[in-house]
Design an enzyme around this catalytic site. Structure first.
Site, PDB file in Angstrom:
ATOM      1  N   LYS A 154      -6.986 -18.281  -2.933  1.00 22.82           N
ATOM      2  CA  LYS A 154      -6.117 -19.366  -3.424  1.00 22.82           C
ATOM      3  C   LYS A 154      -5.321 -19.867  -2.224  1.00 22.82           C
ATOM      4  O   LYS A 154      -4.327 -19.279  -1.831  1.00 22.82           O
ATOM      5  CB  LYS A 154      -5.180 -18.817  -4.511  1.00 22.82           C
ATOM      6  CG  LYS A 154      -4.703 -19.847  -5.522  1.00 22.82           C
ATOM      7  CD  LYS A 154      -3.870 -20.980  -4.970  1.00 22.82           C
ATOM      8  CE  LYS A 154      -2.424 -20.653  -4.735  1.00 22.82           C
ATOM      9  NZ  LYS A 154      -1.678 -21.762  -4.073  1.00 22.82           N
ATOM     10  N   SER A 164       5.735 -16.412   2.344  1.00 25.35           N
ATOM     11  CA  SER A 164       7.174 -16.166   2.494  1.00 25.35           C
ATOM     12  C   SER A 164       7.581 -14.796   1.950  1.00 25.35           C
ATOM     13  O   SER A 164       6.899 -14.224   1.080  1.00 25.35           O
ATOM     14  CB  SER A 164       7.943 -17.252   1.751  1.00 25.35           C
ATOM     15  OG  SER A 164       7.618 -17.193   0.376  1.00 25.35           O
ATOM     16  N   GLU A 202       1.660 -10.140   4.407  1.00 21.26           N
ATOM     17  CA  GLU A 202       1.928 -10.643   5.768  1.00 21.26           C
ATOM     18  C   GLU A 202       2.991 -11.720   5.604  1.00 21.26           C
ATOM     19  O   GLU A 202       2.682 -12.806   5.107  1.00 21.26           O
ATOM     20  CB  GLU A 202       0.670 -11.256   6.369  1.00 21.26           C
ATOM     21  CG  GLU A 202      -0.484 -10.304   6.533  1.00 21.26           C
ATOM     22  CD  GLU A 202      -0.507  -9.646   7.897  1.00 21.26           C
ATOM     23  OE1 GLU A 202      -1.181  -8.618   8.035  1.00 21.26           O
ATOM     24  OE2 GLU A 202       0.154 -10.154   8.824  1.00 21.26           O
ATOM     25  N   CYS A 249       4.366 -18.086  11.834  1.00 20.15           N
ATOM     26  CA  CYS A 249       5.068 -16.833  11.496  1.00 20.15           C
ATOM     27  C   CYS A 249       5.397 -16.036  12.747  1.00 20.15           C
ATOM     28  O   CYS A 249       6.360 -15.288  12.773  1.00 20.15           O
ATOM     29  CB  CYS A 249       4.215 -16.015  10.544  1.00 20.15           C
ATOM     30  SG  CYS A 249       2.575 -15.700  11.176  1.00 20.15           S
ATOM     31  N   GLU A 258      14.431 -17.367   9.323  1.00 14.75           N
ATOM     32  CA  GLU A 258      13.230 -18.046   9.808  1.00 14.75           C
ATOM     33  C   GLU A 258      13.386 -19.542   9.546  1.00 14.75           C
ATOM     34  O   GLU A 258      13.365 -19.983   8.400  1.00 14.75           O
ATOM     35  CB  GLU A 258      12.020 -17.500   9.045  1.00 14.75           C
ATOM     36  CG  GLU A 258      10.712 -17.982   9.579  1.00 14.75           C
ATOM     37  CD  GLU A 258       9.535 -17.428   8.788  1.00 14.75           C
ATOM     38  OE1 GLU A 258       9.570 -17.432   7.558  1.00 14.75           O
ATOM     39  OE2 GLU A 258       8.560 -17.000   9.436  1.00 14.75           O
TER      40      GLU A 258
HETATM   41  P1  NAD Z   1       4.861 -19.505   0.328  1.00 11.96           P
HETATM   42  O1  NAD Z   1       5.232 -18.088   0.108  1.00 11.96           O
HETATM   43  O2  NAD Z   1       5.706 -20.554  -0.284  1.00 11.96           O
HETATM   44  O3  NAD Z   1       3.393 -19.779  -0.218  1.00 11.96           O
HETATM   45  C1  NAD Z   1       2.290 -19.014   0.220  1.00 11.96           C
HETATM   46  C2  NAD Z   1       1.217 -19.036  -0.838  1.00 11.96           C
HETATM   47  O4  NAD Z   1       1.714 -18.387  -2.005  1.00 11.96           O
HETATM   48  C3  NAD Z   1       0.779 -20.431  -1.282  1.00 11.96           C
HETATM   49  O5  NAD Z   1      -0.607 -20.422  -1.514  1.00 11.96           O
HETATM   50  C4  NAD Z   1       1.529 -20.616  -2.591  1.00 11.96           C
HETATM   51  O6  NAD Z   1       0.894 -21.502  -3.468  1.00 11.96           O
HETATM   52  C5  NAD Z   1       1.498 -19.203  -3.130  1.00 11.96           C
HETATM   53  N1  NAD Z   1       2.535 -18.898  -4.133  1.00 11.96           N
HETATM   54  C6  NAD Z   1       3.742 -19.492  -4.302  1.00 11.96           C
HETATM   55  N2  NAD Z   1       4.374 -18.950  -5.377  1.00 11.96           N
HETATM   56  C7  NAD Z   1       3.545 -17.983  -5.877  1.00 11.96           C
HETATM   57  C8  NAD Z   1       3.632 -17.069  -6.973  1.00 11.96           C
HETATM   58  N3  NAD Z   1       4.679 -17.046  -7.782  1.00 11.96           N
HETATM   59  N4  NAD Z   1       2.613 -16.213  -7.167  1.00 11.96           N
HETATM   60  C9  NAD Z   1       1.533 -16.220  -6.353  1.00 11.96           C
HETATM   61  N5  NAD Z   1       1.377 -17.069  -5.315  1.00 11.96           N
HETATM   62  C10 NAD Z   1       2.381 -17.944  -5.068  1.00 11.96           C
HETATM   63  O7  NAD Z   1       4.745 -19.682   1.901  1.00 11.96           O
HETATM   64  P2  NAD Z   1       4.394 -21.014   2.711  1.00 11.96           P
HETATM   65  O8  NAD Z   1       5.602 -21.895   2.656  1.00 11.96           O
HETATM   66  O9  NAD Z   1       3.072 -21.551   2.289  1.00 11.96           O
HETATM   67  O10 NAD Z   1       4.205 -20.439   4.208  1.00 11.96           O
HETATM   68  C11 NAD Z   1       5.265 -20.188   5.058  1.00 11.96           C
HETATM   69  C12 NAD Z   1       5.593 -18.706   5.091  1.00 11.96           C
HETATM   70  O11 NAD Z   1       4.420 -17.948   5.372  1.00 11.96           O
HETATM   71  C13 NAD Z   1       6.556 -18.367   6.208  1.00 11.96           C
HETATM   72  O12 NAD Z   1       7.540 -17.472   5.743  1.00 11.96           O
HETATM   73  C14 NAD Z   1       5.665 -17.683   7.246  1.00 11.96           C
HETATM   74  O13 NAD Z   1       6.328 -16.816   8.106  1.00 11.96           O
HETATM   75  C15 NAD Z   1       4.676 -16.991   6.402  1.00 11.96           C
HETATM   76  N6  NAD Z   1       3.456 -16.706   7.169  1.00 11.96           N
HETATM   77  C16 NAD Z   1       3.190 -15.408   7.529  1.00 11.96           C
HETATM   78  C17 NAD Z   1       2.063 -15.103   8.288  1.00 11.96           C
HETATM   79  C18 NAD Z   1       1.744 -13.690   8.720  1.00 11.96           C
HETATM   80  O14 NAD Z   1       0.624 -13.434   9.150  1.00 11.96           O
HETATM   81  N7  NAD Z   1       2.680 -12.778   8.616  1.00 11.96           N
HETATM   82  C19 NAD Z   1       1.198 -16.131   8.653  1.00 11.96           C
HETATM   83  C20 NAD Z   1       1.496 -17.433   8.290  1.00 11.96           C
HETATM   84  C21 NAD Z   1       2.625 -17.698   7.515  1.00 11.96           C
END
Ligand code: NAD
Length: 504
Positions: A193, A247, A268, A302, A400
């Protein structure tokens, strides 16, 4: 208009893509049963729709989970030899390369990242698939031939089952390529997803896997919002594991869901990467790395090096170099070959970055450069931004920001640098810049972060593990360790000869 801003060219013919994607479920391209869809407007080109994908409901996700379950429980994939799986996965890598330009343009338009960067990322993804393909046929268990003459121990490595993979918007193709080939390489079936902002290239990846001959149901993609689509994937009891990248807020929620059902979870999450520059560093190389570390992907990374920790004696000399690069680095139109920093992902996120900058100013940090939006409404752009005089209580030092914003602090001793680096609740990445390798290594040893660099930043290779300490997450991806995430280990006790009787 800032001199280093490249205005988006709205006449570029590649903006005409308007791709219409369909989800991939059990080898078939499908729309959402409701017919609902999500339009993606290019963040770099105001008002231009560049892709449309289905908005899955809980029922649509349920069908994909059922397909993955069938593929795992009854299909050929987990029963194939590693050699056969490997051959098909190599083919996916080849197809990614064969479609590099198309994928790079789509990735650039959906995320707003520079086209040259996107091209490099797609090439890297082919390498990720190749590495996982090669390693997957070498996966093994253990034997224990030292537990007594009448006993032999076997440890079988087995695939964990059906894996739900949920990815963010900043590196959609890379993050999916860091998870899917490891999961299917271990013999699992996957439902991916991707983020609702950037789903097109993940669908293309699954289509290429189908073209390569990966059996139906092994690699499914559903698109839609986190709630319901992602959440159903995490909650459904037919899913054995959830691998989430995103996140801390959502990761914590998914950790709770997984705990309730005792389901395996990989997380992650975010970071606030320190870049420590010692006074014996090559200053020009460090300045270049600092700029790259904080501006890469417009800071929406990230593993950004968003906290600059500089030794006092070289602070002014280093800042002069960092500011010089920051004034000259090209930012703007993602499709321009000269662009180094592209667009921000969404209006809401750009506003959030602005609010962090405003908080930094209000808290008394010194804004040396930038701090504002750019592009006069032609897209979502934020100017390279540099703060100094930051202290560790300020939100721009702790949280962040996920934008092109550098927060600078200084230190006197190595102990102080390490303490500052570790003062974050995150522990995803860290860099040390020093020509004294022993000093650099001793500092890195004491830093609590999963991915560290000496005299570089945001470097990566499929061989080395990635993952977080502290609030940056659980588990490791990539390298040989990555396969363990998607494996179960079964201990088999074999008795040789007649067992000693328990009774009589
Ligand atoms: P996000 O957490 O808002 O969304 C990530 C994914 O989760 C999306 O596909 C979203 O649709 C899904 N999601 C949202 N709510 C959900 C729920 N209730 N249940 C299940 N899935 C849900 O993050 P974002 O804004 O897309 O990305 C930015 C964040 O990702 C930053 O905090 C960044 O540091 C982190 N990130 C981490 C890594 C790593 O390898 N550690 C890599 C890239 C990004």
């Amino acid at each position: 208009m800032l001199a280093n801003f490249i205005s988006p060219d709205t006449t570029d013919s590649r903006l005409g893509i308007k791709a219409r994607y369909r989800m991939l479920v059990d080898g078939k391209s499908v729309d959402a049963a409701s017919g609902r869809a999500i339009d993606r407007v290019s963040p770099g080109h105001a008002g231009v729709i560049v892709g449309t994908w289905p908005e899955a409901s809980a029922d649509d996700v349920g069908l994909a989970i059922a397909a993955a379950r069938r593929a795992f429980d009854a299909g050929p994939w987990p029963r194939m030899s590693g050699g056969e799986r490997s051959r098909l996965m190599f083919k996916v890598a080849e197809l990614i390369l064969a479609n590099q330009e198309e994928l790079a343009v789509a990735e650039s338009l959906e995320v707003g990242k520079p086209i040259a960067q996107a091209r490099g990322e797609i090439g890297f993804c082919a390498d990720l698939w190749s590495y996982a393909a090669g390693q997957s046929r070498a996966l093994e268990g253990q034997t224990h031939n030292n537990i007594g003459d009448d006993r032999l121990g076997l440890v079988l490595r087995e695939p964990v089952g059906v894996v739900g993979i949920i990815t963010p918007w900043n590196f959609p193709f890379i993050i999916a390529s860091e998870r899917v080939p490891w999961a299917i390489g271990a013999g699992c079936a996957v439902v991916l997803k991707p983020s609702e902002f950037t789903s097109g290239t993940s669908i293309r990846m699954a289509e290429l896997a189908r073209e390569a001959g990966i059996p139906d149901g092994v690699f499914n993609v559903v698109t839609g919002y986190g709630d319901p689509a992602g959440q159903i994937l995490a909650e459904d009891s037919r899913v054995d594991m959830v691998a989430f990248t995103g996140s801390v807020r959502v990761g914590t929620k998914l950790g709770e869901i997984a705990a309730r059902s005792v389901k395996r979870v990989g997380l992650e999450l975010g970071g606030k990467g320190p870049q420590i520059v010692f006074d014996d560093a090559d200053l020009q190389a460090a300045a270049d790395g600092i700029a790259y570390g904080v501006y890469h992907n417009a800071g929406q990374c990230c593993i950004s090096g968003s906290r600059l920790l500089v030794q006092e004696g070289i602070r002014d000399a280093l800042m002069e170099r960092v500011l010089d690069i920051s004034r000259k680095v090209t930012f703007g139109d993602p499709l321009n070959e000269k662009t180094k920093i592209g667009a921000m992902i969404s209006e809401a996120h750009t506003a959030k970055v602005q609010s962090y900058v405003d908080a930094g100013v209000a808290d008394g940090a010194e804004l040396l450069l930038g701090g504002t939006r750019a592009g006069e409404g032609k897209g979502l752009y934020f100017a390279p931004t540099v703060f100094s005089g930051v202290n560790s209580d300020m939100s721009i030092a702790r949280e962040e920001i996920f934008g092109p914003v550098l927060s600078t602090m200084s230190f006197k001793t190595a102990d102080e640098a390490v303490a500052l680096a570790n003062s974050s609740e995150f522990g995803l990445s860290a860099s040390v810049w020093s020509t004294n390798l022993e000093n650099a290594l001793q500092s890195i040893r004491r830093i609590r972060a999963g991915r560290c660099w000496i005299n570089s930043v945001i470097d990566g290779t499929p061989e080395l593990p990635i993952g977080g300490y502290k609030k940056s997450g659980l588990g490791r991806e990539l390298g040989r360790y990555g396969f363990d995430e998607y494996s179960q280990f079964k201990g088999i006790h074999v008795t040789l000869g007649r067992p000693a009787p328990w009774f009589g």
